[in-house]
Design an enzyme around this catalytic site. Structure first.
Site, PDB file in Angstrom:
ATOM      1  N   CYS A 368       0.898  -1.171   0.000  1.00  0.00           N
ATOM      2  CA  CYS A 368       0.000   0.000   0.000  1.00  0.00           C
ATOM      3  C   CYS A 368       0.923   1.204   0.000  1.00  0.00           C
ATOM      4  O   CYS A 368       1.165   1.826   1.022  1.00  0.00           O
ATOM      5  CB  CYS A 368      -0.887  -0.023   1.234  1.00  0.00           C
ATOM      6  SG  CYS A 368      -2.199  -1.231   1.134  1.00  0.00           S
ATOM      7  N   ALA A 369       1.449   1.526  -1.154  1.00  0.00           N
ATOM      8  CA  ALA A 369       2.659   2.353  -1.224  1.00  0.00           C
ATOM      9  C   ALA A 369       2.407   3.854  -1.311  1.00  0.00           C
ATOM     10  O   ALA A 369       3.227   4.649  -0.863  1.00  0.00           O
ATOM     11  CB  ALA A 369       3.480   1.918  -2.435  1.00  0.00           C
ATOM     12  N   GLY A 372       3.819   7.380  -1.151  1.00  0.00           N
ATOM     13  CA  GLY A 372       5.210   6.994  -1.370  1.00  0.00           C
ATOM     14  C   GLY A 372       6.213   7.370  -0.301  1.00  0.00           C
ATOM     15  O   GLY A 372       7.415   7.187  -0.494  1.00  0.00           O
ATOM     16  N   GLY A 373       5.747   7.879   0.835  1.00  0.00           N
ATOM     17  CA  GLY A 373       6.682   8.284   1.889  1.00  0.00           C
ATOM     18  C   GLY A 373       7.710   7.190   2.180  1.00  0.00           C
ATOM     19  O   GLY A 373       8.919   7.428   2.126  1.00  0.00           O
ATOM     20  N   LYS A 374       7.209   6.009   2.461  1.00  0.00           N
ATOM     21  CA  LYS A 374       8.134   4.926   2.849  1.00  0.00           C
ATOM     22  C   LYS A 374       8.835   4.335   1.629  1.00  0.00           C
ATOM     23  O   LYS A 374      10.014   3.982   1.693  1.00  0.00           O
ATOM     24  CB  LYS A 374       7.375   3.849   3.630  1.00  0.00           C
ATOM     25  CG  LYS A 374       6.844   4.406   4.936  1.00  0.00           C
ATOM     26  CD  LYS A 374       6.099   3.406   5.769  1.00  0.00           C
ATOM     27  CE  LYS A 374       5.456   4.102   6.957  1.00  0.00           C
ATOM     28  NZ  LYS A 374       4.265   4.908   6.604  1.00  0.00           N
ATOM     29  N   ARG A 397      -2.837   8.899  -6.315  1.00  0.00           N
ATOM     30  CA  ARG A 397      -1.769   8.903  -5.308  1.00  0.00           C
ATOM     31  C   ARG A 397      -0.522   8.206  -5.841  1.00  0.00           C
ATOM     32  O   ARG A 397       0.606   8.598  -5.542  1.00  0.00           O
ATOM     33  CB  ARG A 397      -2.261   8.199  -4.036  1.00  0.00           C
ATOM     34  CG  ARG A 397      -3.162   9.065  -3.170  1.00  0.00           C
ATOM     35  CD  ARG A 397      -3.987   8.250  -2.199  1.00  0.00           C
ATOM     36  NE  ARG A 397      -3.219   7.656  -1.117  1.00  0.00           N
ATOM     37  CZ  ARG A 397      -3.048   8.217   0.087  1.00  0.00           C
ATOM     38  NH1 ARG A 397      -3.579   9.387   0.332  1.00  0.00           N
ATOM     39  NH2 ARG A 397      -2.368   7.613   1.027  1.00  0.00           N
ATOM     40  N   ASP A 438       1.832  -1.298   4.648  1.00  0.00           N
ATOM     41  CA  ASP A 438       1.538  -0.096   5.442  1.00  0.00           C
ATOM     42  C   ASP A 438       0.042   0.151   5.257  1.00  0.00           C
ATOM     43  O   ASP A 438      -0.384   0.867   4.352  1.00  0.00           O
ATOM     44  CB  ASP A 438       2.387   1.072   4.899  1.00  0.00           C
ATOM     45  CG  ASP A 438       2.295   2.295   5.786  1.00  0.00           C
ATOM     46  OD1 ASP A 438       2.123   2.140   6.996  1.00  0.00           O
ATOM     47  OD2 ASP A 438       2.402   3.411   5.249  1.00  0.00           O
ATOM     48  N   CYS A 491      -0.358   3.911  11.033  1.00  0.00           N
ATOM     49  CA  CYS A 491      -0.076   5.151  11.768  1.00  0.00           C
ATOM     50  C   CYS A 491      -1.205   5.369  12.771  1.00  0.00           C
ATOM     51  O   CYS A 491      -1.757   6.451  12.891  1.00  0.00           O
ATOM     52  CB  CYS A 491       0.100   6.345  10.824  1.00  0.00           C
ATOM     53  SG  CYS A 491      -1.280   6.630   9.731  1.00  0.00           S
TER      54      CYS A 491
HETATM   55  C1  LIG Z   1      -1.527   4.450   4.950  1.00  0.00           C
HETATM   56  S1  LIG Z   1      -1.680   4.750   3.273  1.00  0.00           S
HETATM   57  C2  LIG Z   1      -0.083   4.305   2.685  1.00  0.00           C
HETATM   58  C3  LIG Z   1       0.952   5.351   2.935  1.00  0.00           C
HETATM   59  C4  LIG Z   1       2.267   5.033   2.246  1.00  0.00           C
HETATM   60  N1  LIG Z   1       2.777   3.746   2.578  1.00  0.00           N
HETATM   61  C5  LIG Z   1       3.297   6.085   2.571  1.00  0.00           C
HETATM   62  O1  LIG Z   1       4.196   5.842   3.371  1.00  0.00           O
HETATM   63  O2  LIG Z   1       3.192   7.180   1.997  1.00  0.00           O
HETATM   64  C6  LIG Z   1      -2.637   3.392   2.752  1.00  0.00           C
HETATM   65  C7  LIG Z   1      -2.736   3.211   1.254  1.00  0.00           C
HETATM   66  O3  LIG Z   1      -3.433   2.000   1.028  1.00  0.00           O
HETATM   67  C8  LIG Z   1      -4.055   2.095  -0.227  1.00  0.00           C
HETATM   68  N2  LIG Z   1      -5.039   1.010  -0.333  1.00  0.00           N
HETATM   69  C9  LIG Z   1      -6.231   0.916   0.286  1.00  0.00           C
HETATM   70  N3  LIG Z   1      -6.837  -0.228  -0.069  1.00  0.00           N
HETATM   71  C10 LIG Z   1      -6.009  -0.860  -0.920  1.00  0.00           C
HETATM   72  C11 LIG Z   1      -6.094  -2.095  -1.657  1.00  0.00           C
HETATM   73  N4  LIG Z   1      -7.159  -2.883  -1.555  1.00  0.00           N
HETATM   74  N5  LIG Z   1      -5.063  -2.435  -2.466  1.00  0.00           N
HETATM   75  C12 LIG Z   1      -3.982  -1.629  -2.583  1.00  0.00           C
HETATM   76  N6  LIG Z   1      -3.864  -0.448  -1.935  1.00  0.00           N
HETATM   77  C13 LIG Z   1      -4.860  -0.082  -1.108  1.00  0.00           C
HETATM   78  C14 LIG Z   1      -4.608   3.496  -0.201  1.00  0.00           C
HETATM   79  O4  LIG Z   1      -4.852   3.951  -1.514  1.00  0.00           O
HETATM   80  C15 LIG Z   1      -3.492   4.281   0.497  1.00  0.00           C
HETATM   81  O5  LIG Z   1      -2.665   4.891  -0.437  1.00  0.00           O
END
Ligand SMILES: C[S@@+](CC[C@H](N)C(=O)[O-])C[C@H]1O[C@@H](n2cnc3c(N)ncnc32)[C@H](O)[C@@H]1O
Length: 553
Positions: A368-369, A372-374, A397, A438, A491
């Site tokens: 769940c990238a 892209g922070g991580k 995103r 994440d 988080c």
């Molecule tokens: C907590 S954020 C991730 C933040 C990211 N890792 C960072 O460090 O910037 C959760 C992410 O999960 C994605 N997401 C939610 N459901 C998902 C799914 N079924 N498959 C893939 N990504 C999903 C969302 O679009 C969101 O970008």
């Protein structure tokens, strides 16, 4: 309120069916209170749908209604008002936008006016006049006032209500008037601004933007508030009674939803729950990560911050990070972020990357990238060798992730994949030694930075999120090679999204076990079971969680 019905925007069903979209000589949210507008919005949707059905040749032979001509707003709307304080006018409109969200945007978005990029257009369409352009000081004030008025909303409303004749006076208040009162109350109670200026300026704004009578009301209420503050007798709810009553009182005093107070009191105890709320209400602190992927070190970053006179301290946990308490606006204006020299990244998120422990040559799946922070921090750690598959369901995103990767010059080790993780894992296109999930979560660990999030989260969300987190954990686990590592992170500070999800996962997936995180993070962040947990109150950073799990070979 839903802005769409079955995927259709009701406002687009007929050329200009909702009466709210007609231009009148009145600004939109004065006598035509937005509450009334919002209440009648449902009826207008029905009308719009009915009109649409009537114009369908299959259902009726009647001719479609002639399109209503859209005329430009009269000149009054282009008037520049030099009398109101521009930052208060902009803050009031921004507060309306945040509180009413899509409903507000839909009502204003006729012909692209009030587009996201043009705040003054929103001001003009809402108030009926433009204000002077904002200088840097004004912009900082808008940010402070809007953030503060949102954070303290429940408490401010309690004060406002206690100065109203009766509850109906509060309930029936025009939305714009309420925002002006919240601004004035916040300035008097929480900011060091001379009360006479606050009273004068907000009275003036209410007079010209709402109606003269509203100015008198603001005047009376703010003056009363000043007297109460000066005599140290601001009203405060009593902290007594059963758990529920105490939670309600604390929710008002510290301005949080009652359900959050109850949950934190249960999990953390009342004292820590109060400290958490105080943390969330304080000015947020930020960390910057020097982008070593672009050859820019922390020493370079510190040199630039010294030149810009931004107070800072190097992170004691992470080699590339620097903490700053104030001066974020200066960093933005100096274009350090835009040029890709550094990113805004909380240390709590950086420590999750320490637990993944990316090494040059690794192949990593970041499930769940986006945005892209991580991913970007992990990419910098690969030093140009290896690959990160960055999966996310949200295309917009994901695009941000790619653009930032280009800017930071780490795009050579990132492959972006737009997919739902659950179907991506079903296809099992790649497997890896290291997988990071994440997960989407409540964000209860980052409320200090996201002023409005506390009001947007509902208790019901937690159940839905937990179900999604379980599904995503199961999907992510199928991408891990035998002997490989799965890191689950959020988080959130909520045990039900953290430890409990991992426990349930381990029961479902006995091939996985806990890999103690002690080799990757300072002991201060370790839980008894070997997980990572940062606590805002203890560590002065956002709340986050991560578990490092290993798959048997
Ligand atoms: C907590 S954020 C991730 C933040 C990211 N890792 C960072 O460090 O910037 C959760 C992410 O999960 C994605 N997401 C939610 N459901 C998902 C799914 N079924 N498959 C893939 N990504 C999903 C969302 O679009 C969101 O970008």
């Amino acid at each position: 309120m839903e802005a769409t019905v079955s995927g259709l925007n009701p406002l687009s069903l007929t050329p200009c069916s909702p009466a709210l979209l007609c231009f009148t000589s009145e600004p939109l949210f004065t006598r035509n209170s937005l509450t009334i507008a919002a209440l009648s919005f449902g009826a207008k949707i029905k009308n719009a749908l009915r009109q649409n059905a009537n114009s369908n040749p299959k259902t009726t032979a009647a001719a479609p209604p002639p399109p209503r001509r859209i005329v430009d707003p009269p000149n009054k709307a282009h008037r520049l008002n030099l009398e109101v304080s521009p930052h208060r006018a902009v803050a009031a409109v921004r507060l309306m936008r945040i509180e009413l969200g899509g409903a507000f945007a839909d009502l204003l978005n006729e012909k692209g006016k009030g587009s996201r990029n043009n705040e003054m257009a929103y001001v003009e369409r809402t108030l009926g006049f433009r204000t002077q352009c904002l200088d840097d000081r004004d912009l900082r004030l808008v940010t402070n006032i809007v953030g503060g008025a949102i954070r303290w909303r429940r408490y401010l409303d309690f004060l406002i209500m206690s100065l109203c004749h009766d509850v109906n006076m509060f309930r029936n208040m025009e939305p714009l008037l309420l925002q002006i009162l919240r601004i004035g109350f916040y300035e008097i109670v929480k900011m060091e601004i001379p009360p006479y200026a606050v009273v004068d300026e907000n009275v003036n704004l209410a007079k010209v933007a709402v109606r003269p009578g509203a100015g008198s009301m603001v005047n009376a209420m703010l003056r009363k508030l000043v007297l109460l503050k000066e005599s140290n007798s601001l009203p405060l709810p009593l902290l007594d009674g059963d758990d529920r009553a105490q939670a309600r009182a604390l929710a008002t005093i510290y301005s949080h939803p009652v359900w959050m107070v109850r949950r934190w009191t249960k999990h953390l105890g009342q004292e820590v729950a109060i400290q958490m709320m105080m943390w969330n209400n304080a000015d947020p602190t930020f960390s910057l990560r020097a982008n070593v992927g672009k050859g820019f070190t922390r020493t370079d970053l510190i040199t630039r911050l010294n030149m810009l006179k931004v107070p800072h301290e190097p992170s004691s946990q992470l080699a590339d990070f620097v903490r700053i308490r104030t001066g974020m606006q200066i960093v933005i204006q100096a274009e350090l972020l835009k040029e890709g020299f550094c990113s805004v990244q909380d240390e709590s998120a950086g420590l999750v990357v320490s637990i993944v422990d990316p090494q040059p040559g690794d192949t990593i799946i970041d499930c769940c990238a986006a945005p892209g922070g991580k991913t970007l921090f992990m990419a910098a750690r690969l030093c140009g060798q290896g690959m990160i598959y960055a999966v996310d369901i949200n295309e917009g995103r994901l695009r941000i992730l790619q653009e930032t990767a280009n800017l930071q010059q780490v795009d050579n080790v990132i492959t972006a994949i737009h997919a739902d993780l659950r179907s991506f894992a079903d296809n099992k296109q790649v497997k890896s030694d290291k997988v990071l999930l994440d997960a989407p979560c409540s964000g209860l660990g980052v409320l200090s930075k996201r002023a409005d999030l506390r009001w947007n989260r509902r208790l019901e969300d937690m159940e839905e999120l937990k179900k999604l987190q379980d599904e995503l954990l199961d999907a992510a686990s199928t991408l891990v090679k035998p002997g490989g590592i799965l890191v689950y992170s959020t988080c959130s500070i909520d045990p039900e999204e953290n430890e409990e999800r991992v426990t349930a996962f381990l029961v479902r997936n006995p091939k996985f076990s806990i890999d103690h995180a002690d080799r990757y993070i300072p002991s201060d962040f370790l839980t008894e079971r070997g997980f990572y947990r940062s606590c805002p109150v203890k560590h002065s950073m956002d709340g986050a969680f991560a578990a490092r799990l290993v798959r048997s070979s």
